[in-house]
Design an enzyme around this catalytic site. Structure first.
Site, short mmCIF file in Angstrom:
data_model
loop_
_atom_site.label_atom_id
_atom_site.label_comp_id
_atom_site.label_asym_id
_atom_site.label_seq_id
_atom_site.Cartn_x
_atom_site.Cartn_y
_atom_site.Cartn_z
N GLY A 1 11.29 -4.13 6.61
CA GLY A 1 9.89 -3.81 6.46
C GLY A 1 9.34 -3.40 4.78
N VAL B 1 1.09 -1.12 -0.10
CA VAL B 1 -0.02 -0.04 0.19
C VAL B 1 0.70 1.24 -0.06
CG1 VAL B 1 -1.76 1.25 1.41
CG2 VAL B 1 -1.98 -1.27 1.13
N PRO C 1 11.64 0.41 9.13
CA PRO C 1 12.53 -0.42 9.37
C PRO C 1 12.92 -0.97 7.94
CG PRO C 1 11.09 -0.55 11.17
CD PRO C 1 10.37 0.07 10.22
N ASP D 1 -6.90 2.58 4.83
CA ASP D 1 -7.98 1.79 5.25
C ASP D 1 -8.82 1.97 6.35
OD1 ASP D 1 -9.28 -0.53 4.27
OD2 ASP D 1 -8.49 -2.09 5.85
#
Length: 254
Positions: free
Chosen positions: A57, A34, A54, A117
């Site tokens: 990620g 996303v 990080p 979201d």
């Protein structure tokens, strides 16, 4: 009656704008799929982007943009100081509590934010966008059906001529050239009126066929407030040997 004269107010919508964020500082919290989509959206608008996440990620696309220097990267989790001197915040992390905390901090600092979201924690939504050069068409469902917006957007795009973007670029170039020919503010209404007539007189194919020499020739007719047909325009350059100056040279006499 008055109620029959004016458009009916339909509440519950969004004010859809073309937000100019060139050189604005955008903070993206998160580095997954996303976040990658959000990052591309704001890079396409020439924003300066910082990604806080990080390193482990980052998905492949975000990692690529970091390597290429397209975005700045802060290799850690979000800290409140990351909001210093930021114009927009986009979060895309799988931590609802952390996202809400970022949202609250943005509200305190009056920074526009989008919490992925979570429609109730968004100052704005990302719609489904069709892009063809300077042409951008956005479809929004106001956060209710993002996937369905993609279906509608594709349906609209399929109905557009393939050369629409190129034609718009030609119109933009012609407007720039016209401003040099007639730069004064008092020329504004005439410039607008003449450009409307040009847009009405020429098809997308005509506009795509024009080069700068054609545009320069066309602009010589601005002072007399005339718009020649494309074949007549090219005839003045000697491209049509059979042109004999017959009646019907001009269109759009006003």
């Amino acid at each position: 009656m008055d109620e029959e004269k004016y458009p009916e107010v339909q509440g519950g919508g969004s004010l859809i704008l073309a937000w100019q964020i060139r050189n604005k500082r955008v903070l993206v919290v998160g580095g997954g799929e996303v976040a990658a989509g959000r990052i591309l959206n704001v890079l396409n608008a020439d924003a300066k982007v910082t990604v806080v996440c990080p390193r482990e990620g980052l998905n492949p696309e975000v990692a690529y943009r970091v390597r290429k220097g397209q975005v700045d990267h802060v290799d850690r989790k979000f800290e409140p100081s990351d909001l210093d001197d930021v114009d927009m915040v986009l979060t895309a992390v799988d931590d609802p509590e952390a996202s809400t905390q970022i949202w609250k901090l943005c509200k305190e600092r009056k920074i526009a934010a989008n919490i992925a979201d979570v429609p109730s924690e968004c100052d704005f939504y990302f719609g489904s966008v069709h892009r063809d050069g300077p042409l951008q068409i956005m479809v929004s469902t106001n956060g209710k059906g993002p996937r369905f917006a993609n279906i509608v957007r594709r349906s609209i795009a399929e109905t557009l001529p393939k050369n629409t973007g190129e034609a718009i670029m030609k119109i933009g170039k012609l407007r720039q050239m016209l401003r040099k020919v007639a730069p004064g503010p008092e020329e504004g209404p005439k410039r607008m009126s003449w450009m409307v007539r040009v847009s009405d007189a020429y098809s997308l194919e005509d506009l795509c066929e024009m080069d700068e020499e054609d545009m320069a020739t066309l602009l010589t007719y601005y002072s007399s407030d005339q718009v020649p047909r494309l074949d007549c325009l090219k005839a003045t350059k000697g491209e049509f040997d059979g042109f004999d100056g017959s009646f019907g040279f001009f269109v759009g006499w006003g």
